[in-house]
Write a protein that holds these residues in place. Sequence first.
Motif, mmCIF file in Angstrom:
data_model
loop_
_atom_site.group_PDB
_atom_site.id
_atom_site.type_symbol
_atom_site.label_atom_id
_atom_site.label_comp_id
_atom_site.label_asym_id
_atom_site.label_seq_id
_atom_site.Cartn_x
_atom_site.Cartn_y
_atom_site.Cartn_z
ATOM 1 N N CYS A 1 4.245 2.730 -11.626
ATOM 2 C CA CYS A 1 4.244 1.689 -10.598
ATOM 3 C C CYS A 1 5.257 0.590 -10.925
ATOM 4 O O CYS A 1 5.337 0.114 -12.045
ATOM 5 C CB CYS A 1 2.851 1.078 -10.460
ATOM 6 N N LYS A 2 6.009 0.177 -9.929
ATOM 7 C CA LYS A 2 6.981 -0.903 -10.103
ATOM 8 C C LYS A 2 6.496 -2.208 -9.460
ATOM 9 O O LYS A 2 7.066 -3.258 -9.668
ATOM 10 C CB LYS A 2 8.324 -0.518 -9.463
ATOM 11 N N ILE A 3 5.424 -2.133 -8.657
ATOM 12 C CA ILE A 3 4.958 -3.284 -7.878
ATOM 13 C C ILE A 3 3.842 -4.041 -8.583
ATOM 14 O O ILE A 3 3.821 -5.268 -8.586
ATOM 15 C CB ILE A 3 4.471 -2.821 -6.487
ATOM 16 N N HIS A 4 2.894 -3.336 -9.165
ATOM 17 C CA HIS A 4 1.740 -3.920 -9.860
ATOM 18 C C HIS A 4 0.917 -4.831 -8.949
ATOM 19 O O HIS A 4 0.435 -5.872 -9.377
ATOM 20 C CB HIS A 4 2.162 -4.655 -11.132
ATOM 21 N N MET B 1 -6.842 10.912 -6.338
ATOM 22 C CA MET B 1 -6.567 9.494 -6.399
ATOM 23 C C MET B 1 -5.083 9.280 -6.118
ATOM 24 O O MET B 1 -4.241 9.985 -6.628
ATOM 25 C CB MET B 1 -6.955 8.959 -7.776
ATOM 26 N N LYS B 2 -4.764 8.270 -5.355
ATOM 27 C CA LYS B 2 -3.387 7.987 -4.975
ATOM 28 C C LYS B 2 -2.613 7.203 -6.023
ATOM 29 O O LYS B 2 -1.397 7.218 -6.027
ATOM 30 C CB LYS B 2 -3.363 7.187 -3.668
ATOM 31 N N ALA B 3 -3.301 6.508 -6.877
ATOM 32 C CA ALA B 3 -2.629 5.626 -7.824
ATOM 33 C C ALA B 3 -1.799 6.402 -8.845
ATOM 34 O O ALA B 3 -2.194 7.451 -9.304
ATOM 35 C CB ALA B 3 -3.648 4.765 -8.546
ATOM 36 N N ASP B 4 -0.637 5.877 -9.148
ATOM 37 C CA ASP B 4 0.225 6.402 -10.202
ATOM 38 C C ASP B 4 0.657 5.205 -11.047
ATOM 39 O O ASP B 4 1.815 4.808 -11.075
ATOM 40 C CB ASP B 4 1.432 7.108 -9.579
ATOM 41 N N CYS B 5 -0.315 4.603 -11.708
ATOM 42 C CA CYS B 5 -0.145 3.318 -12.397
ATOM 43 C C CYS B 5 0.972 3.334 -13.424
ATOM 44 O O CYS B 5 1.692 2.342 -13.578
ATOM 45 C CB CYS B 5 -1.452 2.897 -13.051
ATOM 46 N N ALA B 6 1.131 4.434 -14.132
ATOM 47 C CA ALA B 6 2.135 4.497 -15.193
ATOM 48 C C ALA B 6 3.545 4.340 -14.644
ATOM 49 O O ALA B 6 4.435 3.845 -15.337
ATOM 50 C CB ALA B 6 2.013 5.815 -15.954
ATOM 51 N N CYS C 1 -5.107 0.101 -4.963
ATOM 52 C CA CYS C 1 -4.091 1.132 -4.711
ATOM 53 C C CYS C 1 -4.660 2.553 -4.752
ATOM 54 O O CYS C 1 -3.935 3.502 -4.512
ATOM 55 C CB CYS C 1 -2.984 1.023 -5.757
ATOM 56 N N THR C 2 -5.927 2.697 -5.099
ATOM 57 C CA THR C 2 -6.489 4.025 -5.331
ATOM 58 C C THR C 2 -6.804 4.787 -4.058
ATOM 59 O O THR C 2 -6.894 6.001 -4.075
ATOM 60 C CB THR C 2 -7.787 3.926 -6.151
ATOM 61 N N GLY C 3 -7.039 4.075 -2.966
ATOM 62 C CA GLY C 3 -7.467 4.737 -1.740
ATOM 63 C C GLY C 3 -8.955 5.069 -1.760
ATOM 64 O O GLY C 3 -9.463 5.750 -0.881
#
Length: 74
Positions: free
Chosen positions: A8-11, A1-6, A20-22
Amino acid sequence: MKADCANCKIHACYTKGTNCTGIDRETILEAYSEDERRMMKAAAYVEGTFYSNITRLQGSHLFPLLEKEAWNYG
């Protein structure tokens, strides 16, 4: 998974609904049972509707009462 939610600066997922997961939506839905999806939708509904207006205890009480309404919402 591409997301790095913790980190993330954009949200954009929250502010713009960007995925954002791809991973496509169907693949994500297949990962959960219908009961799990219903529970997640009800939890999101209670949080989105009552956030900062009720306590967690009150939210826990409302959760099963609003599950059907949340499932039909959106």
